[in-house]
Write a protein that holds these residues in place. Structure first.
Motif, PDB file in Angstrom:
ATOM      1  N   ARG A  79       0.817  -1.217   0.000  1.00  0.00           N
ATOM      2  CA  ARG A  79       0.000   0.000   0.000  1.00  0.00           C
ATOM      3  C   ARG A  79       0.852   1.268   0.000  1.00  0.00           C
ATOM      4  O   ARG A  79       0.426   2.290  -0.512  1.00  0.00           O
ATOM      5  CB  ARG A  79      -0.890   0.038   1.246  1.00  0.00           C
ATOM      6  N   TYR A  84      -8.726  -7.699  -2.696  1.00  0.00           N
ATOM      7  CA  TYR A  84      -9.878  -8.031  -1.831  1.00  0.00           C
ATOM      8  C   TYR A  84      -9.842  -7.256  -0.518  1.00  0.00           C
ATOM      9  O   TYR A  84     -10.713  -7.409   0.326  1.00  0.00           O
ATOM     10  CB  TYR A  84      -9.862  -9.536  -1.505  1.00  0.00           C
ATOM     11  N   CYS A  85      -8.803  -6.432  -0.324  1.00  0.00           N
ATOM     12  CA  CYS A  85      -8.520  -5.920   1.028  1.00  0.00           C
ATOM     13  C   CYS A  85      -9.273  -4.639   1.374  1.00  0.00           C
ATOM     14  O   CYS A  85      -9.192  -3.638   0.668  1.00  0.00           O
ATOM     15  CB  CYS A  85      -7.017  -5.673   1.149  1.00  0.00           C
ATOM     16  N   ASN A 100      -9.443  -3.316   5.277  1.00  0.00           N
ATOM     17  CA  ASN A 100      -9.240  -3.644   6.688  1.00  0.00           C
ATOM     18  C   ASN A 100     -10.424  -3.243   7.571  1.00  0.00           C
ATOM     19  O   ASN A 100     -10.672  -3.854   8.595  1.00  0.00           O
ATOM     20  CB  ASN A 100      -7.952  -2.997   7.216  1.00  0.00           C
ATOM     21  N   TYR A 110      -3.370  -4.639   8.960  1.00  0.00           N
ATOM     22  CA  TYR A 110      -2.230  -4.421   8.061  1.00  0.00           C
ATOM     23  C   TYR A 110      -1.073  -5.379   8.396  1.00  0.00           C
ATOM     24  O   TYR A 110      -1.322  -6.511   8.781  1.00  0.00           O
ATOM     25  CB  TYR A 110      -1.814  -2.945   8.064  1.00  0.00           C
ATOM     26  N   SER A 111       0.188  -4.896   8.279  1.00  0.00           N
ATOM     27  CA  SER A 111       1.343  -5.809   8.406  1.00  0.00           C
ATOM     28  C   SER A 111       2.109  -5.452   9.675  1.00  0.00           C
ATOM     29  O   SER A 111       2.837  -4.451   9.719  1.00  0.00           O
ATOM     30  CB  SER A 111       2.261  -5.686   7.184  1.00  0.00           C
ATOM     31  N   ARG A 118       2.821 -10.064   6.555  1.00  0.00           N
ATOM     32  CA  ARG A 118       3.061 -10.604   5.214  1.00  0.00           C
ATOM     33  C   ARG A 118       4.375 -11.386   5.207  1.00  0.00           C
ATOM     34  O   ARG A 118       5.280 -11.078   5.978  1.00  0.00           O
ATOM     35  CB  ARG A 118       3.228  -9.448   4.216  1.00  0.00           C
TER      36      ARG A 118
END
Ligand code: SF4
Length: 321
Positions: free
Chosen positions: A48, A59-60, A62, A104-105, A135
């Motif tokens: 992002r 598809y994201c 959050n 998120y990550s 991720r």
């Protein structure tokens, strides 16, 4: 599989449920229910912020799974406090909590920042561990070395979004990493002795049902402790929603009855030692496009899956070899 004197089957995971259930896994370790409490600690992700891409995975969204109390402007402590109250009406018996860095990550920051956030969560009374969602391309030796040390003091799991075992699908959904990247991250994390989890989406476009099912064998070869599955849902405000409206024939969303049959076949091929945390996603209906499955909650879905396993006299790993 053992049969005790009351004719109750005990499966290889040590209880009579027909799959290796996450809630039992924690009851076995801690002797009581353990509740996960989600946290949005204000991370972003390389898919992002421009490092890998800017649009994110197709598809994201959050917002579709972040509980309402999770806001990055609030401290970790405050989110845990509010999360515990949020869950208390439903799971009043829980006294132990896992801080779930979900949005998120959650390894995508310098180690010093991670250390502050994780250790703030662990200071909260009753928090016995961390689940860190991230991720496969957001981990390195320095972070794993720190996490390994931390895991000696508390429960700790790193959970990777893998989503599909097929690179053609990962390209199509714009994940920005390959399946080989995911395998490398999982193997490295497990080699550090850290509990390693993974998340997969079932029903992604471009995959046949047979390819989806074959993933049970591929996943079974990975050194995973836990897995989560969810059925593809088209979430509003995503790139996939646009794709879906443009070409709905490209998507074969699972109707509930078909998914039930599919997940039974999937479980039969899944390695018995892998703990299954969930079978479905629970995005609130206001976020969804297209037909959902009515008002079934995740716990009702688990009951229906267990009932069908019983009717068919089958179980996780029955066909695993
Ligand atoms: S799904 Fe995860 S990796 Fe993909 S864009 Fe969303 S936060 Fe980033």
């Amino acid at each position: 599989m053992a049969v005790n004197n009351k004719e109750t089957r005990v499966f290889p995971w040590g209880h009579d449920r027909r799959f290796n259930a996450y809630s039992n896994y924690f009851r076995n370790i801690y002797g009581a229910r353990v509740q996960k409490v989600s946290i949005d600690a204000g991370f972003t992700c390389p898919n992002r912020d421009g490092t890998k891409g800017t649009g994110g995975c197709t598809y994201c969204n959050n917002d579709a799974f972040n509980p309402s109390y999770c806001l990055p402007g609030k401290s970790v402590t405050r989110q845990i406090e509010e999360g515990i109250s949020f869950h208390r009406w439903r799971y009043s018996e829980a006294r132990s909590y896992l801080a779930y860095f979900q949005a998120y990550s959650n390894t995508y920051a310098p180690l010093e920042r991670l250390r502050i956030l994780y250790e703030e969560a662990l200071q909260y009374p009753g928090v016995i561990g961390l689940i860190i969602g991230t991720r496969p391309d957001c981990i390195d030796e320095e972070k794993l070395t720190y996490l390994k040390e931390l895991s000696k003091k508390c429960y700790l799991a790193v959970e990777y979004g893998i989503e599909s075992c097929y690179n053609k699908t990962l390209r199509r959904i714009n994940r920005g990493h390959t399946f080989e990247d995911a395998v490398a991250a999982v193997e490295k994390t497990a080699a550090y002795g850290i509990n390693t989890g993974a998340h997969f989406i079932l029903g992604l476009p471009g995959e046949t049902r047979e390819e989806m099912l074959n993933q049970a064998d591929i996943i079974s070869k990975l050194p995973l402790k836990t897995v989560k599955f969810h059925q593809l849902q088209i979430v509003k405000g995503t790139g996939m929603e646009k794709e879906f409206h443009k070409n709905p024939a490209d998507f074969e969303l699972f109707p509930w009855e078909e998914y039930l049959g599919f997940i039974i076949s999937f479980l039969e091929r899944l390695k018995p030692s892998i703990v299954v945390e969930r079978f479905t996603g629970e995005a609130p209906p206001r976020f969804l496009t297209g037909t959902g499955w009515g008002k079934k909650r995740a716990d009702q879905i688990v009951n229906l899956i267990e009932k069908r396993l019983e009717e068919l006299d089958t179980w996780q790993g029955k066909l695993y070899s």
